[in-house]
Design a protein around this motif. Structure first.
Motif, mmCIF file in Angstrom:
data_model
loop_
_atom_site.group_PDB
_atom_site.id
_atom_site.type_symbol
_atom_site.label_atom_id
_atom_site.label_comp_id
_atom_site.label_asym_id
_atom_site.label_seq_id
_atom_site.Cartn_x
_atom_site.Cartn_y
_atom_site.Cartn_z
ATOM 1 N N LEU A 191 -6.264 -0.684 1.048
ATOM 2 C CA LEU A 191 -5.648 -1.760 1.545
ATOM 3 C C LEU A 191 -5.808 -3.120 2.331
ATOM 4 N N GLU A 192 -6.923 -3.129 2.259
ATOM 5 C CA GLU A 192 -7.529 -4.918 3.173
ATOM 6 C C GLU A 192 -7.003 -5.393 2.022
ATOM 7 N N TRP A 193 -7.462 -5.046 0.941
ATOM 8 C CA TRP A 193 -7.938 -6.179 -0.738
ATOM 9 C C TRP A 193 -6.004 -6.609 -0.396
ATOM 10 N N MET A 194 -5.150 -5.232 0.310
ATOM 11 C CA MET A 194 -3.850 -5.806 -0.388
ATOM 12 C C MET A 194 -3.146 -6.879 0.221
ATOM 13 N N ILE A 195 -3.789 -6.945 1.337
ATOM 14 C CA ILE A 195 -3.484 -7.312 2.723
ATOM 15 C C ILE A 195 -3.701 -9.013 2.653
ATOM 16 N N GLY A 196 -5.201 -9.138 1.428
ATOM 17 C CA GLY A 196 -5.843 -9.869 2.087
ATOM 18 C C GLY A 196 -6.452 -10.317 2.636
ATOM 19 N N PHE A 245 0.945 -1.227 0.349
ATOM 20 C CA PHE A 245 0.269 0.008 -0.067
ATOM 21 C C PHE A 245 1.319 1.528 0.250
ATOM 22 N N ALA A 246 2.065 0.875 0.660
ATOM 23 C CA ALA A 246 2.399 2.532 0.895
ATOM 24 C C ALA A 246 3.751 2.615 -0.728
ATOM 25 N N LYS A 247 3.504 1.095 -1.237
ATOM 26 C CA LYS A 247 4.708 1.674 -2.940
ATOM 27 C C LYS A 247 3.772 1.658 -3.416
ATOM 28 N N GLU A 248 1.942 1.394 -3.422
ATOM 29 C CA GLU A 248 1.505 1.841 -5.043
ATOM 30 C C GLU A 248 0.034 2.848 -4.477
ATOM 31 N N ALA A 249 -0.318 3.134 -3.126
ATOM 32 C CA ALA A 249 -1.588 3.548 -3.391
ATOM 33 C C ALA A 249 -1.327 5.031 -3.592
ATOM 34 N N PRO A 250 -2.175 5.761 -4.185
ATOM 35 C CA PRO A 250 -2.256 7.281 -4.790
ATOM 36 C C PRO A 250 -2.169 7.642 -3.672
ATOM 37 N N SER A 251 -1.215 9.317 -3.912
ATOM 38 C CA SER A 251 -0.921 10.298 -2.866
ATOM 39 C C SER A 251 -1.900 10.505 -2.273
ATOM 40 N N THR A 252 -3.382 10.213 -2.273
ATOM 41 C CA THR A 252 -3.839 11.671 -1.451
ATOM 42 C C THR A 252 -4.667 10.187 -0.696
ATOM 43 N N SER A 277 13.836 9.153 -1.591
ATOM 44 C CA SER A 277 13.329 7.438 -1.874
ATOM 45 C C SER A 277 13.423 6.486 -0.922
ATOM 46 N N ALA A 278 12.851 6.356 0.357
ATOM 47 C CA ALA A 278 12.521 5.782 1.217
ATOM 48 C C ALA A 278 10.972 5.190 0.744
ATOM 49 N N LEU A 279 10.912 4.388 1.473
ATOM 50 C CA LEU A 279 9.570 4.066 1.543
ATOM 51 C C LEU A 279 8.797 3.925 3.109
ATOM 52 N N PRO A 329 4.206 5.951 6.216
ATOM 53 C CA PRO A 329 4.922 6.119 4.859
ATOM 54 C C PRO A 329 5.059 7.606 4.522
ATOM 55 N N LEU A 330 5.954 7.144 3.352
ATOM 56 C CA LEU A 330 6.577 8.174 2.894
ATOM 57 C C LEU A 330 6.047 8.104 1.351
ATOM 58 N N GLY A 331 7.091 8.303 -0.066
ATOM 59 C CA GLY A 331 6.339 8.204 -1.574
ATOM 60 C C GLY A 331 5.160 9.215 -1.601
ATOM 61 N N GLY A 332 4.330 9.208 -2.915
ATOM 62 C CA GLY A 332 4.238 10.017 -3.036
ATOM 63 C C GLY A 332 5.348 11.912 -3.327
ATOM 64 N N GLN A 333 4.282 12.859 -3.040
ATOM 65 C CA GLN A 333 5.142 14.251 -3.315
ATOM 66 C C GLN A 333 6.328 14.189 -2.355
ATOM 67 N N ALA A 334 6.502 13.388 -1.526
ATOM 68 C CA ALA A 334 8.225 13.305 -0.899
ATOM 69 C C ALA A 334 8.429 13.503 -1.343
#
Length: 487
Positions: free
Chosen positions: A310-315, A268-275, A404-406, A385-390
């Motif tokens: 998030l629930e889908w990615m966790i399974g 989720f932290a890697k693939e979720a939208p920046s919103t 570049s960190a997760l 989480p980081l990513g997105g605009q960060a």
């Protein structure tokens, strides 16, 4: 959610490191005693030179003046506390400290994890009175003594906000200078990325403006280089963001699904939208087990899709699930546990995760928390989480090194006041075990989660060499020095 859970979320969901017992006893950045025959500082002259108040040991108000948020540092006693009433007071205090060979440290909100704004035998410059706020043309001018709740309450009148942490009594200065992580980090970047300019008093007593066009190197360094290294910032001008409604979700899972939750959260932290933003809490229980929950936010105004993703990615769906919508100020109060925060003790540390952890490391993270819980230690691993605009470099660049960190994992242990030596050692053992568990994936530490005994270089990454050069330019004699500053 209970009040104790809200307090834990407030302290660890959004912030602005841990300590050894020896550091508490000795004081942070202890100044050397005056040499034999040296003239004592003329404190009366300093008192006459400043419009604010000079507190000295034995004077009414001294004890309260040097207290920090964490009661563990109450025993650290400076030679004087200058409660600055103006920028000129800051300048005069720096010049006085320099003349008298006193270690000089600034105090904003006093939340430093290592008590860096306290100093034995030296001078503390308290910026608390410098808390003015002025808004115009989508930008806000903030005095360095302002606290986060006051900033948000003021901006709410204009339907504006800032990306910050949430502890209501954290100071804007320390948070911003070290980066500043929170629910808006993925959408707008850390707080430091919003800085348009700063007013700073450097070691030579000069009042300077740091901006893209004035002292641009200092502007770069102060945006993420940490507080107390290069000067004392007295005010900030920041670009604001809209204060729209936010969608919230809170999900829990049983301990049996802890590994799956951590693995899915990383995706989720890697693939979720920046919103979308969500931080994960892995907390030891009194029975020696693990409590797993996520607090999430969507800046779209609805959190339903983010929670489902998030629930889908966790399974696995959350065992408990709550979704709500809050206005800007409702969100500030909810995440902050109210409009203020009582003093409390803790010991903590951090690791910046360079990427998703493997199964063995995930098991180690869970094991570190569980081992501490079984030993009766209050322990949590909280991952932001980081990513997105960060992940994007802001205009003018910045010293904040973790684009570049997760994410950032915080090892957090609440402590009674005062803690026993055994309790401190047990909390430190938990933090140390946490570091060992993620060694393979750790890029370093987050400067706003400073801890004792860790290399200062580990907080600055690839920015350190340039920071050293800028330090040499603006503070060639290393006037601003303490155990947690870079030389």
């Amino acid at each position: 959610m209970s009040r104790s859970e809200r307090q834990l979320d407030r302290r660890t969901v959004l912030k602005a490191g841990g300590l050894l017992a020896a550091a508490t006893a000795a004081g942070v950045g202890a100044a050397p005693p005056a040499s034999a025959g040296a003239a004592a500082p003329d404190w009366a002259a300093l008192d006459r030179a400043v419009a604010g108040t000079v507190f000295r040991p034995g004077v009414t108000g001294y004890t309260a003046s040097h207290q920090l948020f964490n009661p563990r540092f109450d025993s650290v006693q400076p030679a004087a506390v200058v409660r600055a009433g103006s920028v000129e007071d800051v300048r005069q205090a720096i010049l006085f400290a320099k003349k008298n060979n006193l270690v000089c440290v600034p105090k904003g909100g006093g939340h430093s994890y290592v008590g860096a704004s306290a100093v034995t035998n030296g001078m503390m410059i308290d910026l608390g009175p410098l808390r003015g706020l002025t808004y115009a043309s989508n930008a806000v001018q903030i005095g360095a003594g302002a606290r986060l709740y006051d900033v948000h309450a003021y901006l709410d009148k204009y339907a504006r906000s800032l990306p910050t942490g949430t502890c209501p009594t954290v100071g804007i200065a320390g948070l911003t200078l070290g980066g500043g992580l929170g629910i808006h980090t993925r959408t707008y970047g850390p707080t430091s990325d919003r800085v348009l300019s700063m007013q700073v008093v450097t070691a030579d007593g000069m009042v300077r403006t740091a901006s893209p066009t004035q002292n641009a190197d200092l502007y770069w360094a102060l945006r993420g280089g940490g507080g107390g290294n290069l000067g004392i910032v007295t005010s900030f001008r920041l670009a604001t963001i809209g204060a729209g409604k936010l969608g919230f979700f809170r999900l829990t899972w049983p301990e049996s699904q802890a590994a799956a939750v951590l693995k899915g959260w990383q995706r989720f932290a890697k693939e979720a939208p920046s919103t979308s933003w969500a931080n994960l809490h892995i907390t030891g229980t009194s029975s020696g087990g693990l409590s797993i929950h996520v607090v999430g936010v969507s800046t779209t105004g609805s959190a339903t899709a983010a929670a489902a993703q998030l629930e889908w990615m966790i399974g696995a769906k959350g065992a408990t699930r709550s979704i709500s919508v809050k206005t800007h100020l409702e969100a500030v109060k909810y995440l902050g546990g109210g409009t203020t925060s009582p003093r409390e003790g803790w010991l903590a540390g951090s690791d910046v995760l360079r990427g998703p952890m493997d199964a063995t490391t995930i098991s180690g993270v869970l094991g570190a928390v569980k081992t501490a819980a079984k030993a009766g230690v209050a322990a949590s691993a909280i991952i932001d989480p980081l990513g997105g605009q960060a992940a994007k470099e802001p205009p003018g660049g910045s010293a904040w090194p973790w684009r570049s960190a997760l994410g950032v994992i915080q090892w957090y242990s609440g402590l009674p006041s005062p803690p026993t030596t055994a309790q401190l050692r047990a909390a430190q053992a938990f933090v140390t075990n946490g570091h060992h568990a993620v060694t393979k994936f750790s890029a370093g530490g987050y400067i706003n989660y400073l801890e004792a005994g860790r290399s200062n270089a580990s907080y600055y990454g690839g920015s350190l060499a340039r920071l050293h050069a800028i330090k040499q330019k603006y503070d060639p004699t290393n006037f601003f020095h303490a155990p947690y500053t870079f030389a």
